[in-house]
Design an enzyme around this catalytic site. Sequence first.
Site, short mmCIF file in Angstrom:
data_model
loop_
_atom_site.label_atom_id
_atom_site.label_comp_id
_atom_site.label_asym_id
_atom_site.label_seq_id
_atom_site.Cartn_x
_atom_site.Cartn_y
_atom_site.Cartn_z
N HIS A 195 -29.25 2.20 -7.77
CA HIS A 195 -28.76 0.92 -7.26
C HIS A 195 -27.79 0.35 -8.29
CE1 HIS A 195 -32.38 -0.23 -4.45
NE2 HIS A 195 -31.35 0.13 -3.71
N CYS A 291 -34.42 -6.84 -9.63
CA CYS A 291 -34.72 -6.57 -8.21
C CYS A 291 -36.06 -7.15 -7.78
CB CYS A 291 -34.61 -5.09 -7.88
SG CYS A 291 -35.39 -4.01 -9.03
N1 ARG Z 1 -39.26 1.89 -5.22
C1 ARG Z 1 -38.15 1.07 -4.86
C2 ARG Z 1 -37.10 1.91 -4.17
O1 ARG Z 1 -36.94 3.07 -4.55
C3 ARG Z 1 -37.61 0.37 -6.06
C4 ARG Z 1 -36.45 -0.53 -5.78
C5 ARG Z 1 -35.94 -1.20 -7.00
N2 ARG Z 1 -34.82 -2.00 -6.69
C6 ARG Z 1 -33.68 -2.06 -7.37
N3 ARG Z 1 -32.76 -2.83 -6.89
N4 ARG Z 1 -33.42 -1.36 -8.41
O2 ARG Z 1 -36.45 1.47 -3.25
#
Ligand code: ARG
Length: 298
Positions: A195, A291
Amino acid sequence: MPTVYDRVVELPPDLLASCRPMPLPRRVLMCPPEHFDVFDVHNPFMQGNVGAVDHMRALDQWEQVAAAFRAAGAAVELIDPVEGLEDMVFCANPTFVGPDADGARLCILGNMKFESRQGEVRHFADYFAARGYDVQYLIGDEVFEGGGDALWHPGRGLIWGGYGYRTEPDSYEQISDFFDVPVLRLRLTSERFYHLDAALCALNERTALVRSPALAPAGMDLVRAVFDEVIEADPYEAENLMACNAAAIGGEHVIIPSGCARTSAALRERDFSVHPVDTSEFLKSGGSVYCMKMFLFD
Ligand code: ARG
């Protein structure tokens, strides 16, 4: 006129100054980690961590994150956790919210890549609709993971849009139109930075924290062109502790995953007030401070 830019040569002169001013977020939305868990592997951090969450520690760490936001001057709003939605604690992802061109509250629903997270979206839709937001969804089936990949430039109507692992690049045309703001689109190049909020943290209008090798060179050039000061996160801390998954409040307080001593020192050198919080249980799922909340702008 809303537009998506991929390269510095495409930018109009004084892009930032031409973008409408925006308030800094004074509130954040969080979701208690009552049902948080790691059931499967959707990113490299989850590897080896299925079933490994210590739930009492997770609850304690989440409370510390919420307390850090309050201490930095941001009010914390809550959405009810839902059983079976183990990633709902990562509130930044299922929607993207902010003011539209008229200053009205707009919420764009995410189109989550993994089925396990798709059920989160309607709960956030209900939450925002009940609070007077105009709730909209993207046309088509491009993946869009909300505020995990789309980040507001602090104080300006300008969006940084990441793609490569989750969000698909075409979704940003619609995002640009909905908010009537330009989008600067960045390709992510490393799976540990799946992300954009894992690789780039906009600290204030002038300053960004970044792990530059996680962005394609054209994207990194955009970051350097728009921010006056670009702080490099420590490589180890960015890769393993999600140092860039920090959150800035008021352009001066930075809440950062604990253990990021080198990155924190670099921030303090630039006069940021740094507040480390232990998010080790959430790192097992590939998430941390940024997040675990959604910025609210009203
Ligand atoms: N387990 C979640 C996923 O893989 C974690 C999300 C974390 N969010 C972020 N914006 N980094 O979607």
